[in-house]
Design an enzyme around this catalytic site. Structure first.
Site, PDB file in Angstrom:
ATOM      1  N   ASP A  92      -2.944   9.312 -10.718  1.00 31.12           N
ATOM      2  CA  ASP A  92      -3.016   8.146 -11.609  1.00 31.12           C
ATOM      3  C   ASP A  92      -1.652   7.825 -12.217  1.00 31.12           C
ATOM      4  OD1 ASP A  92      -5.688   7.907 -11.092  1.00 31.12           O
ATOM      5  OD2 ASP A  92      -6.366   8.813 -12.965  1.00 31.12           O
ATOM      6  N   ASN A 130      -2.928  12.992  -4.183  1.00 26.30           N
ATOM      7  CA  ASN A 130      -4.130  13.382  -4.926  1.00 26.30           C
ATOM      8  C   ASN A 130      -4.602  14.781  -4.552  1.00 26.30           C
ATOM      9  OD1 ASN A 130      -4.563  11.211  -6.652  1.00 26.30           O
ATOM     10  ND2 ASN A 130      -5.740  10.052  -5.137  1.00 26.30           N
ATOM     11  N   HIS A 137      -5.880  14.302  -9.240  1.00 27.01           N
ATOM     12  CA  HIS A 137      -6.047  12.874  -9.496  1.00 27.01           C
ATOM     13  C   HIS A 137      -5.332  12.418 -10.763  1.00 27.01           C
ATOM     14  CE1 HIS A 137      -8.904  11.816  -6.296  1.00 27.01           C
ATOM     15  NE2 HIS A 137      -9.329  13.072  -6.400  1.00 27.01           N
ATOM     16  N   GLU A 147      -4.905   2.472  -3.926  1.00 22.15           N
ATOM     17  CA  GLU A 147      -3.439   2.424  -3.926  1.00 22.15           C
ATOM     18  C   GLU A 147      -2.914   1.121  -3.337  1.00 22.15           C
ATOM     19  OE1 GLU A 147      -4.612   4.863  -0.208  1.00 22.15           O
ATOM     20  OE2 GLU A 147      -5.400   4.410  -2.204  1.00 22.15           O
ATOM     21  N   ASP A 185       0.847  -1.189   0.000  1.00 21.31           N
ATOM     22  CA  ASP A 185       0.000   0.000   0.000  1.00 21.31           C
ATOM     23  C   ASP A 185       0.889   1.249   0.000  1.00 21.31           C
ATOM     24  OD1 ASP A 185      -3.069   0.774   0.632  1.00 21.31           O
ATOM     25  OD2 ASP A 185      -1.711   2.215   1.589  1.00 21.31           O
TER      26      ASP A 185
END
Length: 385
Positions: free
Chosen positions: A265, A256, A261, A291, A248
């Protein structure tokens, strides 16, 4: 184009290796269904063949040969009745194709003998009917075997070839016309078989691509949760001892919030590439969502040291937002024997992951073991240098 390639092209299309198994399965499915209709139709038409037999053909041709065809068609209906018997595996599918080929070839041979014998013994004014009847049967055969061009071509040649040769050899104009028409019919049917097989191949390719996309995460290109579960179930069916690493990204929400975002990404895609590096030797790399990522494999394939190595790689990697990132990893392993064992295995790895988060992030925690602090990651990095 060489003669050899031309012959191979007539027998069937060049199937890509990754599609051959699915193409064989679909071909067997089509041939089995069509062959059963074909055999049923032949049985229904046999009384007309007996009724229209040439008076001079004798009982063997008039009754014996139709009886043999009846036996072959009945056998075909019986052995092809159960779909599970021939559609469970690729070997079963090939067996079904071979069986249909043999039965149709035998039926075509008997029918061709019946046609020529009836034609030779019939009065001149009625001879033409027997090749015409045979042509109808041959076209039906060819249509029902369009899924396998080599099978259909061989049956057509046995069915129409001898009759066409006999007709052409008489020297009579109308017989010659009918013989040439039979040859043209063979060519037409082969063309239709080629088109039909192209459609089947396109269908198989679309199914393959759809199945592949359904098992891929659209953002990162890694396997998705569905593919990971299928891999887990495959290992469980073999009762393997497996290791699961849940990875993670630390503080991803802040990326973000600060950069947007779209940049987030890009970070996920770059992170996925680091995880993908370790997807070799039977290791499945997947994105579970958000994530969170995972590595799954038998314990002998997924060494526990990979987790520390991955932490080092993540810390040293360039990221699209221009800042380094870290990750936390939870590790669990265990013997599995069924899909239900996933919940327990993932639960242990997930709890280990959150322990790593609570202990300060940027570390590996194994289920039931003490933490792997960041200093050990530095030692690994020094050894690699």
């Amino acid at each position: 184009m060489s003669l050899g390639r031309t012959i191979v092209g007539l027998l069937g299309p060049d199937i890509p290796a990754h599609l051959r198994e699915d193409f064989t399965m679909l071909t067997a499915h089509h041939m089995r269904g069509q062959a059963r209709l074909l055999f049923a139709g032949f049985i229904l038409s046999l009384p007309m063949a007996v009724y229209g037999a040439s008076p001079g053909a004798g009982p063997l041709v008039a009754y014996g040969l139709p009886l043999v065809i009846f036996a072959l068609c009945t056998l075909g209906l019986v052995v092809l009745h159960d779909p599970a018997r021939y559609e469970e595996s690729n070997a079963d599918a090939r067996k079904a194709i071979g069986l249909v080929w043999q039965l149709c070839l035998a039926t075509a041979t008997i029918g061709s003998i019946w046609c020529i014998a009836s034609w030779a013994s019939a009065p001149v004014e009625t001879r033409i009917y027997y090749p015409a009847i045979m042509s109808l049967g041959a076209l039906t055969l060819g249509y029902c075997l369009t899924a396998a061009r080599g099978v259909g071509l061989s049956v057509l040649l046995v069915t129409l070839g001898p009759a066409a040769v006999v007709l052409a050899s008489t020297g009579e104009p109308m017989n010659l016309v009918l013989g040439i028409s039979m040859v043209l019919a063979i060519g037409f049917q082969v063309t239709m078989m080629k088109r039909h097989q192209s459609l089947l191949l396109n269908l198989v390719e679309e199914r393959y691509n759809s199945a592949r996309l359904a098992r891929r995460d659209p953002l990162t290109g890694l396997s998705n949760r569905r593919a990971l579960m299928e891999r887990f179930e495959d290992l469980a069916a073999r009762e393997r001892r497996v290791r699961l690493m849940v990875v993670d990204i630390d503080r991803f929400k802040a990326i973000n919030d600060r950069y947007g975002h779209d940049v987030g990404d890009e970070v996920l895609r770059a992170f996925a590439q680091l995880v993908q590096i370790h997807a070799r030797g039977g290791i499945c790399a997947a994105r579970l969502g958000g994530e969170e990522f995972a590595l799954l494999a038998p314990v002998e394939a997924l060494d526990s040291a990979i987790a520390l190595q991955l932490l080092v790689e993540i810390r040293g990697a360039y990221m699209p937002h221009g800042e380094p990132i870290t990750a936390s990893i939870g590790v669990a392993e265990g013997d599995i024997a069924g899909a239900a064992d996933w919940t327990a295995l993932y639960g242990r790895a997930d709890r280990a992951l959150y322990r790593a988060k609570n202990e300060g992030r940027n570390r590996v925690m194994a289920s039931g073991e003490t933490q792997q602090p960041p200093e050990q990651c530095g030692e690994l990095e020094a050894m690699r240098a």
